[in-house]
Design a protein around this motif. Structure first.
Motif, mmCIF file in Angstrom:
data_model
loop_
_atom_site.group_PDB
_atom_site.id
_atom_site.type_symbol
_atom_site.label_atom_id
_atom_site.label_comp_id
_atom_site.label_asym_id
_atom_site.label_seq_id
_atom_site.Cartn_x
_atom_site.Cartn_y
_atom_site.Cartn_z
ATOM 1 N N GLY A 67 0.818 -1.214 0.000
ATOM 2 C CA GLY A 67 0.000 0.000 0.000
ATOM 3 C C GLY A 67 0.852 1.263 0.000
ATOM 4 N N LEU A 68 1.918 1.252 0.776
ATOM 5 C CA LEU A 68 2.815 2.410 0.859
ATOM 6 C C LEU A 68 3.490 2.675 -0.492
ATOM 7 C CD1 LEU A 68 4.069 4.602 2.607
ATOM 8 C CD2 LEU A 68 5.811 2.937 3.306
ATOM 9 N N ILE A 69 3.892 1.614 -1.181
ATOM 10 C CA ILE A 69 4.530 1.769 -2.497
ATOM 11 C C ILE A 69 3.583 2.429 -3.471
ATOM 12 C CG2 ILE A 69 5.384 0.498 -4.517
ATOM 13 C CD1 ILE A 69 6.540 -1.560 -2.451
ATOM 14 N N VAL A 70 2.372 1.923 -3.550
ATOM 15 C CA VAL A 70 1.388 2.462 -4.495
ATOM 16 C C VAL A 70 1.039 3.901 -4.128
ATOM 17 C CG1 VAL A 70 -0.937 2.203 -5.424
ATOM 18 C CG2 VAL A 70 0.499 0.181 -5.085
ATOM 19 N N ASP A 71 0.822 4.171 -2.840
ATOM 20 C CA ASP A 71 0.508 5.540 -2.408
ATOM 21 C C ASP A 71 1.656 6.506 -2.711
ATOM 22 O OD1 ASP A 71 -1.941 4.692 -1.490
ATOM 23 O OD2 ASP A 71 -1.342 4.621 0.635
ATOM 24 N N THR A 72 2.887 6.073 -2.424
ATOM 25 C CA THR A 72 4.058 6.918 -2.677
ATOM 26 C C THR A 72 4.205 7.207 -4.163
ATOM 27 O OG1 THR A 72 5.181 6.036 -0.717
ATOM 28 C CG2 THR A 72 6.566 7.093 -2.386
ATOM 29 N N ALA A 73 4.003 6.184 -4.982
ATOM 30 C CA ALA A 73 4.109 6.363 -6.438
ATOM 31 C C ALA A 73 3.046 7.337 -6.944
ATOM 32 C CB ALA A 73 3.988 5.024 -7.140
ATOM 33 N N ARG A 74 1.837 7.228 -6.435
ATOM 34 C CA ARG A 74 0.763 8.133 -6.884
ATOM 35 C C ARG A 74 0.995 9.559 -6.394
ATOM 36 N NH1 ARG A 74 -3.633 3.499 -6.486
ATOM 37 N NH2 ARG A 74 -3.571 2.899 -8.680
ATOM 38 N N GLN A 75 1.396 9.706 -5.132
ATOM 39 C CA GLN A 75 1.616 11.051 -4.572
ATOM 40 C C GLN A 75 2.783 11.776 -5.248
ATOM 41 O OE1 GLN A 75 2.033 10.396 -0.377
ATOM 42 N NE2 GLN A 75 -0.130 9.894 -0.090
ATOM 43 N N SER A 76 3.789 11.039 -5.647
ATOM 44 C CA SER A 76 4.963 11.661 -6.281
ATOM 45 C C SER A 76 4.766 11.874 -7.773
ATOM 46 C CB SER A 76 6.204 10.789 -6.047
ATOM 47 O OG SER A 76 6.058 9.550 -6.719
ATOM 48 N N GLY A 77 3.712 11.292 -8.339
ATOM 49 C CA GLY A 77 3.479 11.408 -9.777
ATOM 50 C C GLY A 77 4.182 10.334 -10.584
ATOM 51 N N LEU A 78 4.938 9.474 -9.918
ATOM 52 C CA LEU A 78 5.676 8.437 -10.627
ATOM 53 C C LEU A 78 4.790 7.295 -11.097
ATOM 54 C CD1 LEU A 78 8.963 8.282 -8.511
ATOM 55 C CD2 LEU A 78 8.536 9.498 -10.642
ATOM 56 N N ALA A 79 3.623 7.150 -10.502
ATOM 57 C CA ALA A 79 2.707 6.088 -10.941
ATOM 58 C C ALA A 79 2.311 6.308 -12.401
ATOM 59 C CB ALA A 79 1.471 6.045 -10.041
ATOM 60 N N GLU A 83 4.095 7.904 -14.686
ATOM 61 C CA GLU A 83 5.264 7.606 -15.516
ATOM 62 C C GLU A 83 5.471 6.111 -15.661
ATOM 63 O OE1 GLU A 83 8.889 9.749 -14.809
ATOM 64 O OE2 GLU A 83 7.776 11.416 -13.905
ATOM 65 N N ALA A 84 5.089 5.356 -14.631
ATOM 66 C CA ALA A 84 5.246 3.903 -14.658
ATOM 67 C C ALA A 84 4.108 3.223 -15.400
ATOM 68 C CB ALA A 84 5.338 3.371 -13.231
ATOM 69 N N GLY A 85 3.119 3.982 -15.827
ATOM 70 C CA GLY A 85 1.994 3.418 -16.577
ATOM 71 C C GLY A 85 0.950 2.755 -15.705
ATOM 72 N N VAL A 86 0.864 3.190 -14.450
ATOM 73 C CA VAL A 86 -0.133 2.633 -13.532
ATOM 74 C C VAL A 86 -1.433 3.398 -13.717
ATOM 75 C CG1 VAL A 86 -0.735 2.227 -11.121
ATOM 76 C CG2 VAL A 86 1.641 1.971 -11.876
ATOM 77 N N ALA A 87 -2.457 2.695 -14.148
ATOM 78 C CA ALA A 87 -3.768 3.320 -14.330
ATOM 79 C C ALA A 87 -4.366 3.662 -12.977
ATOM 80 C CB ALA A 87 -4.691 2.381 -15.100
ATOM 81 N N ALA A 88 -5.220 4.680 -12.960
ATOM 82 C CA ALA A 88 -5.835 5.139 -11.706
ATOM 83 C C ALA A 88 -6.623 4.022 -11.033
ATOM 84 C CB ALA A 88 -6.736 6.342 -11.966
ATOM 85 N N GLY A 137 -5.338 -2.328 -9.744
ATOM 86 C CA GLY A 137 -5.244 -2.986 -8.450
ATOM 87 C C GLY A 137 -3.811 -2.942 -7.943
ATOM 88 N N THR A 138 -3.652 -3.283 -6.658
ATOM 89 C CA THR A 138 -2.338 -3.205 -6.030
ATOM 90 C C THR A 138 -1.325 -4.106 -6.725
ATOM 91 O OG1 THR A 138 -3.360 -2.669 -3.912
ATOM 92 C CG2 THR A 138 -1.095 -3.457 -3.843
ATOM 93 N N ASP A 139 -1.706 -5.343 -7.043
ATOM 94 C CA ASP A 139 -0.760 -6.271 -7.669
ATOM 95 C C ASP A 139 -0.289 -5.756 -9.034
ATOM 96 O OD1 ASP A 139 -0.849 -7.973 -5.522
ATOM 97 O OD2 ASP A 139 -2.319 -9.339 -6.425
ATOM 98 N N GLU A 140 -1.230 -5.264 -9.843
ATOM 99 C CA GLU A 140 -0.880 -4.723 -11.157
ATOM 100 C C GLU A 140 -0.005 -3.478 -11.013
ATOM 101 O OE1 GLU A 140 -0.670 -4.025 -15.299
ATOM 102 O OE2 GLU A 140 -1.043 -5.812 -14.105
ATOM 103 N N ALA A 141 -0.347 -2.618 -10.058
ATOM 104 C CA ALA A 141 0.443 -1.405 -9.825
ATOM 105 C C ALA A 141 1.862 -1.757 -9.403
ATOM 106 C CB ALA A 141 -0.228 -0.535 -8.767
ATOM 107 N N LEU A 142 2.015 -2.712 -8.495
ATOM 108 C CA LEU A 142 3.346 -3.123 -8.045
ATOM 109 C C LEU A 142 4.175 -3.693 -9.193
ATOM 110 C CD1 LEU A 142 2.493 -4.813 -4.639
ATOM 111 C CD2 LEU A 142 3.719 -2.664 -4.989
ATOM 112 N N ARG A 143 3.538 -4.495 -10.040
ATOM 113 C CA ARG A 143 4.248 -5.083 -11.179
ATOM 114 C C ARG A 143 4.752 -3.993 -12.123
ATOM 115 N NH1 ARG A 143 3.650 -6.094 -16.127
ATOM 116 N NH2 ARG A 143 1.480 -5.479 -16.324
ATOM 117 N N ARG A 144 3.893 -3.033 -12.422
ATOM 118 C CA ARG A 144 4.280 -1.953 -13.348
ATOM 119 C C ARG A 144 5.359 -1.040 -12.743
ATOM 120 N NH1 ARG A 144 1.226 -0.861 -17.974
ATOM 121 N NH2 ARG A 144 -0.522 -2.295 -18.210
#
Length: 184
Positions: free
Chosen positions: A98-110, A112-117, A120-127
């Motif tokens: 959860g912290l990884i996904v939240d940090t990526a979204r808050q920093s805007g890096l999600a 850049e990593a191609g994580v859709a809004a 899910g957590t597993d897909e976000a972590l993989r990307r």
């Protein structure tokens, strides 16, 4: 003597220039010695055709591995902690996910990593993990190439330049990107 000038791009014919073609009108019989990066043989050919330039190849800047900085480096540390917690501490692993996904979204890096809004957590972590790996494997330029110095081809660069300035023959050399194995 120059590099990446404008004379070869001035109006006039592409080959067999006449006195009314701008490059011929500007240069006349003046010899042109043109140090040129070997990874751009197309533009070097233009200088040869239009201004009868003697092109002397030089290496591109040295490359180094990309480094993660700032938020990306912090995100990588969290991903490493997540991987270490796998199988050892399921609750810590879940919190880190959860912290990884939240940090990526808050920093805007999600983004850049191609994580859709709605990912899910597993897909976000993989990307995020794949994006961080790609970013670390990226080769970036490390400064500028200094003509005739520091690289394995320094002696050849130096010798070609001296030969051209002396009006001697400059032997042909490779062209293409050395990092892609296409210098021929």
């Amino acid at each position: 003597m120059g590099a990446h000038g404008t004379i070869e791009w001035l109006p006039g014919k592409a080959v067999a220039l006449s006195a009314v073609c701008f490059p011929q009108a500007v240069l006349g019989a003046l010899p042109v010695v043109y140090p040129f990066i070997v990874s751009n043989p197309g533009e070097a050919a233009q200088a040869k055709r239009r201004i009868a330039g003697v092109t002397i190849g030089h290496l591109p800047p040295p490359l180094c591995d990309g480094e993660l900085t700032g938020a990306a480096r912090d995100l990588e540390r969290l991903v490493d902690e997540y991987a270490q917690a796998d199988g050892l501490d399921p609750r810590r692993r879940q919190r880190l996910a959860g912290l990884i996904v939240d940090t990526a979204r808050q920093s805007g890096l999600a983004g850049e990593a191609g994580v859709a809004a709605a990912a899910g957590t597993d897909e976000a972590l993989r990307r995020i993990d794949a994006w961080l790996c790609d970013l670390k494997d990226l080769a970036v330029k490390d400064g500028l190439h200094v003509y005739g110095r520091g690289e394995p081809c320094a002696a050849a660069e130096h010798d070609a330049l001296i030969a051209a300035l002396d009006g001697d023959r400059v032997p042909p050399g490779p062209a293409g990107s050395p990092t892609r194995g296409s210098a021929v």
